[in-house]
Design a protein around this motif. Structure first.
Motif, PDB file in Angstrom:
ATOM      1  N   SER A 191       0.852  -1.197   0.000  1.00 52.15           N
ATOM      2  CA  SER A 191       0.000   0.000   0.000  1.00 52.15           C
ATOM      3  C   SER A 191       0.891   1.251   0.000  1.00 52.15           C
ATOM      4  CB  SER A 191      -0.912   0.018   1.245  1.00 52.15           C
ATOM      5  OG  SER A 191      -1.801  -1.066   1.204  1.00 52.15           O
ATOM      6  N   LEU A 192       0.579   2.191  -0.933  1.00 56.76           N
ATOM      7  CA  LEU A 192       1.347   3.440  -1.053  1.00 56.76           C
ATOM      8  C   LEU A 192       0.448   4.665  -0.846  1.00 56.76           C
ATOM      9  CD1 LEU A 192       3.552   2.618  -4.181  1.00 56.76           C
ATOM     10  CD2 LEU A 192       4.099   2.264  -1.764  1.00 56.76           C
ATOM     11  N   ARG A 193       1.066   5.714  -0.562  1.00 53.87           N
ATOM     12  CA  ARG A 193       0.351   6.997  -0.420  1.00 53.87           C
ATOM     13  C   ARG A 193       1.031   8.023  -1.351  1.00 53.87           C
ATOM     14  NH1 ARG A 193      -2.480   3.920   1.318  1.00 53.87           N
ATOM     15  NH2 ARG A 193      -3.560   3.850   3.343  1.00 53.87           N
ATOM     16  N   TYR A 194       0.167   8.736  -2.164  1.00 53.98           N
ATOM     17  CA  TYR A 194       0.666   9.707  -3.130  1.00 53.98           C
ATOM     18  C   TYR A 194       0.397  11.140  -2.615  1.00 53.98           C
ATOM     19  CZ  TYR A 194       0.725   5.644  -6.209  1.00 53.98           C
ATOM     20  OH  TYR A 194       0.961   4.427  -6.743  1.00 53.98           O
ATOM     21  N   LEU A 234       4.767  21.294 -10.244  1.00 50.42           N
ATOM     22  CA  LEU A 234       4.497  20.454  -9.080  1.00 50.42           C
ATOM     23  C   LEU A 234       5.483  19.291  -9.038  1.00 50.42           C
ATOM     24  CD1 LEU A 234       0.582  20.289  -9.283  1.00 50.42           C
ATOM     25  CD2 LEU A 234       2.001  21.934  -8.026  1.00 50.42           C
ATOM     26  N   ARG A 235       5.594  18.678  -7.880  1.00 49.07           N
ATOM     27  CA  ARG A 235       6.443  17.483  -7.700  1.00 49.07           C
ATOM     28  C   ARG A 235       5.609  16.412  -7.008  1.00 49.07           C
ATOM     29  NH1 ARG A 235      12.685  17.403  -6.190  1.00 49.07           N
ATOM     30  NH2 ARG A 235      12.634  17.991  -8.388  1.00 49.07           N
ATOM     31  N   ALA A 236       5.540  15.186  -7.631  1.00 51.08           N
ATOM     32  CA  ALA A 236       4.750  14.067  -7.100  1.00 51.08           C
ATOM     33  C   ALA A 236       5.642  13.152  -6.269  1.00 51.08           C
ATOM     34  CB  ALA A 236       4.095  13.288  -8.227  1.00 51.08           C
ATOM     35  N   HIS A 237       5.071  12.659  -5.167  1.00 50.52           N
ATOM     36  CA  HIS A 237       5.803  11.793  -4.240  1.00 50.52           C
ATOM     37  C   HIS A 237       4.985  10.517  -4.003  1.00 50.52           C
ATOM     38  CE1 HIS A 237       8.365  15.264  -3.178  1.00 50.52           C
ATOM     39  NE2 HIS A 237       7.205  15.950  -3.281  1.00 50.52           N
ATOM     40  N   GLN A 245      10.072   6.808   1.641  1.00 52.50           N
ATOM     41  CA  GLN A 245      10.012   7.107   0.217  1.00 52.50           C
ATOM     42  C   GLN A 245      10.209   5.845  -0.586  1.00 52.50           C
ATOM     43  OE1 GLN A 245      12.155  10.568  -1.176  1.00 52.50           O
ATOM     44  NE2 GLN A 245      12.765   9.471  -3.009  1.00 52.50           N
ATOM     45  N   VAL A 246       9.252   5.591  -1.440  1.00 51.65           N
ATOM     46  CA  VAL A 246       9.308   4.400  -2.276  1.00 51.65           C
ATOM     47  C   VAL A 246       9.885   4.747  -3.637  1.00 51.65           C
ATOM     48  CG1 VAL A 246       7.937   2.563  -3.310  1.00 51.65           C
ATOM     49  CG2 VAL A 246       7.370   3.389  -1.021  1.00 51.65           C
TER      50      VAL A 246
END
Length: 897
Positions: A191-194, A234-237, A245-246
């Protein structure tokens, strides 16, 4: 690391935003291999835009050099459409579209210039994913290893370049509006979070963009305004549930697409310009400017201008045109005339969408064009003939007013008139200045006009402007006029000629002598008038002029030495008056240059001097003054008079030069006192003149510096001149009937008793003291018998210049009112008392010579007349009376010469 997936690489150029994405696919898993030179990927997948301009960067490839230091050169398999630079960036060599993109992969070769070793890779060009086919997904770059390289360094197989996201401004759709989905291949097994960061997300202005933390959907929350912010970075994480950090962050660029939502705006609502009248077609007038906030690179911001209307439409409705792109207004037709149409008003319209009237937005402004004046209308006189009159001899008077009309703009150089006299005034007696207010010509007299010379003048006057007429315009006949001026005769003043008149005469001319005739002339030749003469100024009252003839005669002797003569010149002024109506008069000056004659005897200078009792040196320098001029003055002859005899015995005179002499003392000592030395001086004139002058010498006690120390005593010893003269005349009158005794008591003086000069006039060297010196006892003059007697001073102290401190002598007691018959005895007794008095004058003491009482039967002294006694009277006996009366003997007993 530790798993399979897709690696996404991004590349941002310094001066260009990312325009394409490069997707790199790798195969196999394992450890990362050691560094080997070559391209970072074997196959690149490049997403190119639908259209690309010439010179636009498309994508880039990465070459790993591993620190070899050699020079690597890139080559492209399609050099006609693409160019690759040394940094690996590929550019379009011509405009490209999706239809013109090559279908075969593009081969990139890297060659080492040193050892000719080469490497190559392929680039597959693909169009962007259509938005309508579903929500676009953006994957994080995956890190996968090749199966044959387990335990070695992982190698990137493909690189991912993310194209910008285009969002139209002013969108009316429902919000939030989904844009793209951010994905990572790691979300399959965990599971990831953006999240997104940057301006518009978590930085001001915040809340514009959000991302779903689980699905990764990026959405916009409100309408965008390109005129406010044209793009967002913008910068996506992607992180796991623990916040680790994945994936490496990826950059996302969102461009706001312009919409035509702004009308053109003129910089000024009213534009002012000008153009000279008579301008040719194509003359530049002015430039109007409008701006549009929309994107100028799109049709939304491309403006076009046009003239909506012209007012007035004269002489045509299309006098001007405008450049639809630049806004320059120029003339398009001839016929601009300020006198007919001084101003034009244009309505200017600006429209965007390249002037498309259906889709474009418009706005208007007003252009006011003023037609400026040129000198295309000459001044014209309102009449062909003007009249005026002027009295003769008047100057600075206006004779006539010349009026003109000029259609040009008032108060401009093309309207202001300049008047020139071109004929009828050869002597320049008139001028025509311009009235600055009315523009009229003022015919003015600047030089006197003589009626007897010219009675009328006919002037030709031309009117022009201050600037020249425009090319092709000529002065009409109406720009020239004639001015008739009549001269009025007036009664003019008579004038003397010459004035002043100079004559030369010898002084001494007797009265009633004719000098000259000084007459005046009447300039009024056409009037029968007579002239009379009068004396106006004659300071010395020497002259007289005949009222009818102007003959000048003398009424007194002319004297060059008169104070009214300056530099040998005497001036008198005379008046000549005519009998005109009204009468007029003129003055003339007669200058008389007086020639010198020998009519003044010389005299000694200075008249008074001082010397010490024992002079060292014993000489006095004197000179002679003569009122005459050379040769009637010096050189002079000096000599001492024969009488009194003690003069030549005690003094001597020596001539030093023509004007100077030295008076010396023969003896070595002289008592203090005041002495008068008679000196005879003769000038050198033709018929020389001589004169006996008296030099008064004050002898005093001196200090070691030669200065007098008893000066004040000598000053106090003088007697008033008026008292001496009165005394001499009284004694002379009484001596006619009574002789006095010649014997005198001897006096202890240095000089002989007969030459006693005690009663000489003395100079006090001062004008008198203050009020305390005037405190006289006037009662002593009226009551002589009240004087108290004092003891007589001892004899022997004489001529000392100090007042003795002894008591005053006692005078004889006289009756208060003596009989008139005894007046002679009374005077004689008084004289004897004075002679016996050692304190007698020159001391300043009060002496009583006579007292007449309240009345007297004797006649006044004014009744004395020397002529009544006849010329045979013998006055020589006065010489026997002593020095007091010797001068009287010289006056009355001398010879005829």
């Amino acid at each position: 690391e530790g798993g399979g997936g897709i690696v996404t690489l991004t590349h941002s150029l310094p001066s260009h935003p990312p325009v394409l994405s490069l997707q790199i696919a790798t195969e196999g898993r394992g450890t990362l291999p050691l560094c080997r030179p070559g391209f970072s990927e074997d196959v690149y997948v490049a997403v190119v835009p639908e259209s690309a301009e010439k010179g636009q960067p498309l994508f880039n490839v990465k070459f790993v050099n591993c620190g070899r230091g050699g020079l690597v050169r890139f080559e492209c398999s399609n050099p006609f459409d693409f160019r690759i630079e040394a940094d690996g960036v590929v550019y379009a060599l011509r405009p490209l579209t999706l239809s013109t993109l090559p279908t075969v992969p593009l081969v990139i070769v890297a060659r080492d210039e040193t050892n000719q070793q080469q490497w190559q890779t392929q680039v597959r060009l693909t169009p962007p994913v259509a938005q309508s086919q579903g929500l676009q997904e953006i994957w994080f770059p995956s890190r996968q290893t090749d199966s044959s390289s387990i335990g070695q360094l992982k190698r990137m197989k493909r690189d991912w370049v993310i194209p910008p996201i285009n969002v139209p401004e002013n969108s009316r759709g429902e919000f939030p509006q989904d844009l793209v989905r951010i994905r990572s291949d790691n979300d399959k097994n965990r599971s990831l979070r953006y999240s997104v960061t940057g301006p518009g997300a978590d930085q001001p202005p915040t809340g514009i963009f959000i991302i779903h933390p689980i699905s990764g959907e990026l959405s916009v929350m409100k309408p965008l305004d390109r005129e406010h912010i044209s793009n967002f970075h913008l910068r996506a994480h992607a992180v796991d549930l623990n916040g680790n950090q994945v994936e490496s962050p990826i950059d996302i660029v969102i461009n706001v697409i312009d919409m035509n939502d702004n009308r053109p705006e003129f910089i000024h609502q009213i534009w002012n310009g000008s153009v000279p009248e008579g301008s040719k077609p194509g003359t530049f007038v002015m430039t109007v400017t409008s701006v549009d906030k929309d994107d100028p690179k799109t049709a939304n911001g491309m403006l076009r201008y046009k003239i909506g209307s012209q007012n007035p439409e004269s002489p045509t409705s299309n006098m001007f045109t405008i450049n639809n792109k630049t806004g320059d207004i120029i003339t398009v037709a001839a016929g601009l005339d300020r006198e007919k149409v001084p101003q034009y008003t244009l309505i200017i319209q600006a429209t965007d969408m390249e002037g498309n009237p259906m889709y474009g937005l418009s706005n208007t402004a007003t252009a006011v064009i003023r037609v400026t004046d040129i000198n295309d209308n000459p001044p014209e006189f309102t009449a062909e003939m003007f009249f005026g009159e002027v009295p003769e001899n008047r100057v600075n008077v206006i004779v006539a007013n010349l009026t003109v009309t000029d259609k040009d703009q008032p108060n401009t150089l093309a309207w202001k008139a300049v008047y020139k006299i071109t004929g009828g005034d050869p002597t320049g007696r008139f001028s025509v200045p311009t009235d600055p207010t009315t523009n009229e010509g003022l015919v003015t007299v600047v030089k006197p006009i003589d009626y007897e010379i010219s009675r009328t003048y006919m002037l030709t006057v031309v009117a022009v402007n201050e600037v020249s007429l425009a090319r092709g315009i000529h002065s009409p006949r109406q720009s020239t006029a004639t001015v008739s001026i009549r001269v009025i005769d007036v009664n003019e003043s008579p004038y003397f000629d010459p004035n002043p008149k100079l004559i030369k005469l010898e002084e001494g001319m007797l009265a009633e002598s004719t000098l000259t005739t000084f007459t005046a002339q009447d300039p009024d030749r056409f009037m029968q008038q007579s002239i009379r003469y009068t004396r106006l100024s004659d300071p010395a009252n020497w002259l007289r002029i005949d009222a009818n003839t102007g003959r000048i005669t003398t009424i007194a002797v002319l004297d060059r030495e008169s104070p009214y003569v300056k530099d040998n010149m005497y001036s008198a002024t005379f008046l000549a008056s005519d009998n005109g109506v009204p009468p007029a008069s003129g003055t003339g000056t007669l200058q008389i240059s007086l020639l010198d004659i020998n009519d003044n005897a010389p005299h000694v200078y200075p008249q008074e001097t001082e010397m010490c009792k024992k002079p060292e040196p014993n000489g006095i320098n004197i000179t002679a003054l003569d009122g005459d001029l050379n040769p009637n003055a010096g050189p002079f002859a000096f000599e001492l008079a024969n009488r009194p005899s003690d003069v030549r015995r005690n003094w001597t005179i020596t001539r030093l030069s023509g004007d100077y002499a030295l008076l010396s003392l023969k003896i070595g000592f002289l008592e203090s006192g005041i002495y008068e030395i008679p000196i005879i001086i003769t000038d050198s004139g033709n018929l020389p003149m001589s004169n006996t002058s008296y030099l008064r010498v004050k002898v005093c006690q001196c200090d070691h510096n030669g200065d007098c120390t008893d000066q004040q005593h000598i000053i106090a010893a003088g007697l008033g001149t008026g008292a001496i003269i009165l005394l001499c005349f009284v004694i002379w009158d009484l001596s006619l009937s009574h002789r006095r005794d010649k014997e005198r008591q001897a006096k202890q003086l240095l000089i002989d008793p007969e030459d006693d000069v005690r009663d000489n006039i003395l100079k006090y060297d001062e004008e008198g003291g203050g009020e305390e010196d005037q405190d006289y006892d006037l009662s002593q003059l009226q009551q002589p018998d009240t004087i108290e007697p004092d003891t007589i001073k001892p004899v022997g102290i004489r001529r000392m210049d100090e007042r003795p401190l002894h008591p005053e002598p006692q005078y004889p007691i006289r009756s208060a009112a003596p009989h008139p018959g005894d007046i002679g005895d009374f005077i004689n007794e008084g004289l004897k008392a004075a002679d016996n008095d050692p304190t007698a004058p020159p001391y300043d003491s009060l002496l009583v010579f006579d007292y007449e009482g309240s009345g007297s039967t004797a006649g006044s002294l004014s009744s004395l007349n020397s002529s009544s006694s006849g010329g045979d009277q013998d006055y020589d006996y006065l010489n026997d009376w002593g020095p007091r009366f010797r001068k009287l003997a010289d006056m009355y007993g001398g010879s005829d010469d």
